[in-house]
Enzyme design. Structure first.
Site, PDB file in Angstrom:
ATOM      1  N   SER A  25       1.534  -1.309   0.308  1.00  0.00           N
ATOM      2  CA  SER A  25      -0.086   0.133  -0.234  1.00  0.00           C
ATOM      3  C   SER A  25       0.952   1.774   0.086  1.00  0.00           C
ATOM      4  O   SER A  25       2.369   1.444   0.455  1.00  0.00           O
ATOM      5  CB  SER A  25      -1.101  -0.106   1.160  1.00  0.00           C
ATOM      6  OG  SER A  25      -1.564   1.141   1.505  1.00  0.00           O
TER       7      SER A  25
ATOM      8  N   TYR B  51      -2.256  -0.778   9.665  1.00  0.00           N
ATOM      9  CA  TYR B  51      -2.220  -0.948   8.809  1.00  0.00           C
ATOM     10  C   TYR B  51      -1.108  -0.889   7.943  1.00  0.00           C
ATOM     11  O   TYR B  51      -0.451  -1.750   7.244  1.00  0.00           O
ATOM     12  CB  TYR B  51      -3.642  -0.389   8.073  1.00  0.00           C
ATOM     13  CG  TYR B  51      -3.544  -0.337   6.374  1.00  0.00           C
ATOM     14  CD1 TYR B  51      -4.336  -2.124   6.043  1.00  0.00           C
ATOM     15  CD2 TYR B  51      -3.573   0.456   5.409  1.00  0.00           C
ATOM     16  CE1 TYR B  51      -4.208  -2.056   4.705  1.00  0.00           C
ATOM     17  CE2 TYR B  51      -3.535   0.197   4.095  1.00  0.00           C
ATOM     18  CZ  TYR B  51      -3.963  -0.913   3.934  1.00  0.00           C
ATOM     19  OH  TYR B  51      -4.106  -0.970   2.628  1.00  0.00           O
TER      20      TYR B  51
HETATM   21  N1  LIG Z   1      -8.300   0.327  -2.015  1.00  0.00           N
HETATM   22  C1  LIG Z   1      -7.112   0.568  -2.559  1.00  0.00           C
HETATM   23  O1  LIG Z   1      -7.575   1.892  -2.367  1.00  0.00           O
HETATM   24  C2  LIG Z   1      -5.804   0.118  -1.317  1.00  0.00           C
HETATM   25  C3  LIG Z   1      -5.126   0.655  -1.542  1.00  0.00           C
HETATM   26  C4  LIG Z   1      -3.752   0.368  -0.841  1.00  0.00           C
HETATM   27  C5  LIG Z   1      -3.637  -1.197  -0.748  1.00  0.00           C
HETATM   28  N2  LIG Z   1      -4.893  -2.477  -0.353  1.00  0.00           N
HETATM   29  C6  LIG Z   1      -4.766  -3.650  -0.686  1.00  0.00           C
HETATM   30  O2  LIG Z   1      -5.448  -3.990  -1.956  1.00  0.00           O
HETATM   31  C7  LIG Z   1      -5.480  -5.652  -1.416  1.00  0.00           C
HETATM   32  C8  LIG Z   1      -7.295  -5.519  -1.770  1.00  0.00           C
HETATM   33  O3  LIG Z   1      -8.253  -4.503  -0.803  1.00  0.00           O
HETATM   34  P1  LIG Z   1      -9.547  -3.878  -1.691  1.00  0.00           P
HETATM   35  O4  LIG Z   1      -9.565  -2.504  -1.759  1.00  0.00           O
HETATM   36  O5  LIG Z   1     -10.115  -4.751  -3.068  1.00  0.00           O
HETATM   37  O6  LIG Z   1     -10.513  -4.366  -0.981  1.00  0.00           O
HETATM   38  P2  LIG Z   1     -11.791  -5.008  -0.694  1.00  0.00           P
HETATM   39  O7  LIG Z   1     -11.879  -5.862   0.994  1.00  0.00           O
HETATM   40  O8  LIG Z   1     -12.460  -5.333  -1.089  1.00  0.00           O
HETATM   41  O9  LIG Z   1     -11.144  -7.268  -1.005  1.00  0.00           O
HETATM   42  C9  LIG Z   1     -10.330  -7.771   0.248  1.00  0.00           C
HETATM   43  C10 LIG Z   1     -10.967  -8.747   0.831  1.00  0.00           C
HETATM   44  O10 LIG Z   1     -10.230 -10.228   1.155  1.00  0.00           O
HETATM   45  C11 LIG Z   1     -11.463 -10.081   1.846  1.00  0.00           C
HETATM   46  N3  LIG Z   1     -10.923 -11.127   3.359  1.00  0.00           N
HETATM   47  C12 LIG Z   1     -10.143 -10.261   4.143  1.00  0.00           C
HETATM   48  N4  LIG Z   1      -9.580 -10.645   4.929  1.00  0.00           N
HETATM   49  C13 LIG Z   1      -9.687 -11.835   5.015  1.00  0.00           C
HETATM   50  C14 LIG Z   1      -8.849 -13.675   5.066  1.00  0.00           C
HETATM   51  N5  LIG Z   1      -8.298 -13.245   6.178  1.00  0.00           N
HETATM   52  N6  LIG Z   1      -8.870 -14.275   5.071  1.00  0.00           N
HETATM   53  C15 LIG Z   1      -9.488 -14.165   3.550  1.00  0.00           C
HETATM   54  N7  LIG Z   1     -10.785 -13.596   3.050  1.00  0.00           N
HETATM   55  C16 LIG Z   1     -10.064 -12.098   3.508  1.00  0.00           C
HETATM   56  C17 LIG Z   1     -12.562  -9.640   2.322  1.00  0.00           C
HETATM   57  O11 LIG Z   1     -13.820 -10.562   2.624  1.00  0.00           O
HETATM   58  C18 LIG Z   1     -12.406  -8.889   0.976  1.00  0.00           C
HETATM   59  O12 LIG Z   1     -13.367  -9.841   0.293  1.00  0.00           O
HETATM   60  C19 LIG Z   1      -5.479  -5.488   0.339  1.00  0.00           C
HETATM   61  O13 LIG Z   1      -4.476  -6.330   0.311  1.00  0.00           O
HETATM   62  C20 LIG Z   1      -6.022  -3.256   0.420  1.00  0.00           C
HETATM   63  O14 LIG Z   1      -5.427  -3.891   1.477  1.00  0.00           O
HETATM   64  C21 LIG Z   1      -6.403  -1.404  -1.220  1.00  0.00           C
END
Ligand SMILES: NC(=O)c1ccc[n+]([C@@H]2O[C@H](COP(=O)([O-])OP(=O)(O)OC[C@H]3O[C@@H](n4cnc5c(N)ncnc54)[C@H](O)[C@@H]3O)[C@@H](O)[C@H]2O)c1
Length: 335
Positions: free
Chosen positions: A127, A152
């Site tokens: 991130s 985080y």
């Molecule tokens: N969206 C953003 O702006 C952003 C920015 C930087 C990093 N990220 C990273 O990208 C990745 C995806 O983000 P996103 O926005 O799609 O988030 P999101 O929350 O929509 O997707 C994450 C998915 O992982 C599942 N999940 C969470 N913990 C779990 C576990 N312990 N076991 C199994 N499944 C689990 C959740 O049910 C969810 O569907 C994450 O790692 C997030 O930290 C996202």
């Protein structure tokens, strides 16, 4: 290729799954569908994937070692994209243990499975929040990231460190992707665009932190997915240019890389809100508040490493992306 995507019911994971299926890959989605936000939205994303040929799904947590190992044994993924995580900066102040469970213990299980099941390449979500208190903009992968300002962020930085040890000790090729504020259709309800759109359409006031003065490198979902696909297809080897006497954090003598994926065009929060107003045709009632603890004031990605290695950098303007999101939102929620 057989590709395991964790977090496949999530925002980025579900969009990536469609993209890989479109080009003929086989995809196993893995997600525990937890209730951090509206489970119906996660289910709706999944419902569009389930009928597609080449897609299968396992509902389980990363922390469930037996379920994870069984998924690896049955599907035998060649490549793995780990997107499952406890996301969100603000929630990590209230519920820190969720971050250690999903992002540290869960990630270790992924590394172990990749190591023992002969996976060719692990790509995982880091991130932009790893840049923490850095103020030198744009944020570059060569910069030190030793000052996280939320648990985080620390968990994401820890993922990079853990990945490096597995790349070094076991020769597991790993690529960490530092995503910058991702937005677009099928997005996350805990993020600004979703919250603001919902409240503006409902005629409710919106909370505008840092008085609207911070800027974010808002990055459109399709651009993020393009960056994931480009890096997924490029298995890193040891970097011959890596000099242990002057080590750069971005590469290594191990098969390890990290990249920023961001729009490299920061936009002020107040401008972002104007765009939502234009797209919804409504005026926002703003409650101006100070910066929240754990948040960083500005982000901007230096994407030269991504560009150099994959020939790609994101470019969808927010004017286009916000409009697409609002169209999707109104259609999905019928408002
Ligand atoms: N969206 C953003 O702006 C952003 C920015 C930087 C990093 N990220 C990273 O990208 C990745 C995806 O983000 P996103 O926005 O799609 O988030 P999101 O929350 O929509 O997707 C994450 C998915 O992982 C599942 N999940 C969470 N913990 C779990 C576990 N312990 N076991 C199994 N499944 C689990 C959740 O049910 C969810 O569907 C994450 O790692 C997030 O930290 C996202």
């Amino acid at each position: 290729m057989r590709i395991l995507i964790t977090g496949a019911a999530g925002f980025i994971g579900s969009t990536l799954a469609h993209r890989l299926l479109d080009r003929g890959d086989e995809v196993l989605g893995y997600d525990n569908l937890n209730d951090y936000y509206d489970v119906r939205l996660k289910q709706a994303r999944l419902d569009r994937l389930t009928p597609r040929p080449g897609f299968s799904f396992v509902k389980a947590a990363l922390e469930d070692r037996a379920a994870l190992e069984a998924a690896f044994d049955t599907f035998r993924p060649q490549r793995v994209v780990n997107l499952a995580a406890q996301a969100g900066v603000r929630y990590s102040l209230e519920n820190p243990r969720a971050y250690v469970d999903a992002n540290i213990v869960g990630f270790l299980n992924i590394l172990e499975a990749c190591r023992h099941k002969g996976v060719e390449h692990l790509v995982y979500a880091s991130s932009s929040s790893v840049y923490g208190s850095n103020r030198k903009l744009p944020f570059a992968v060569e910069d030190s990231v030793d000052h996280p300002v939320s648990l985080y962020a620390a968990s994401k930085k820890a993922n990079e460190l853990m990945a490096h040890t597995y790349s070094h000790l076991f020769g597991l090729p790993t690529t960490g992707l530092r995503f910058f504020t991702v937005y677009g259709p099928w997005g996350r309800p805990d993020m600004a665009l979703f919250l603001f759109t919902r409240k503006i359409l409902a005629g409710e006031p919106i909370d505008v932190f840092n008085y609207g003065n911070h800027s974010r490198d808002f990055t459109y979902i399709d651009d993020i997915v393009e960056g994931v696909v480009r890096t997924l297809d490029r298995v890193p080897g040891p970097d011959p240019a890596f000099d242990p006497m002057q080590p750069t954090p971005a590469s290594s003598s191990a098969p390890y890389r990290v990249y920023n994926i961001g729009n490299h065009t920061p936009v002020k929060l107040s401008r972002y809100i104007e765009l939502i107003e234009e797209a919804t045709g409504r005026r926002a009632e703003k409650r101006l508040l100070p910066l929240q603890p754990g948040d960083v004031p500005d982000t901007e990605a230096d994407v030269s490493a991504l560009m150099r290695d994959t020939g790609y950098s994101p470019g969808t303007p927010v004017e286009v992306g916000v409009r697409r999101f609002v169209e999707w939102y109104r259609d999905f929620y019928r408002v």
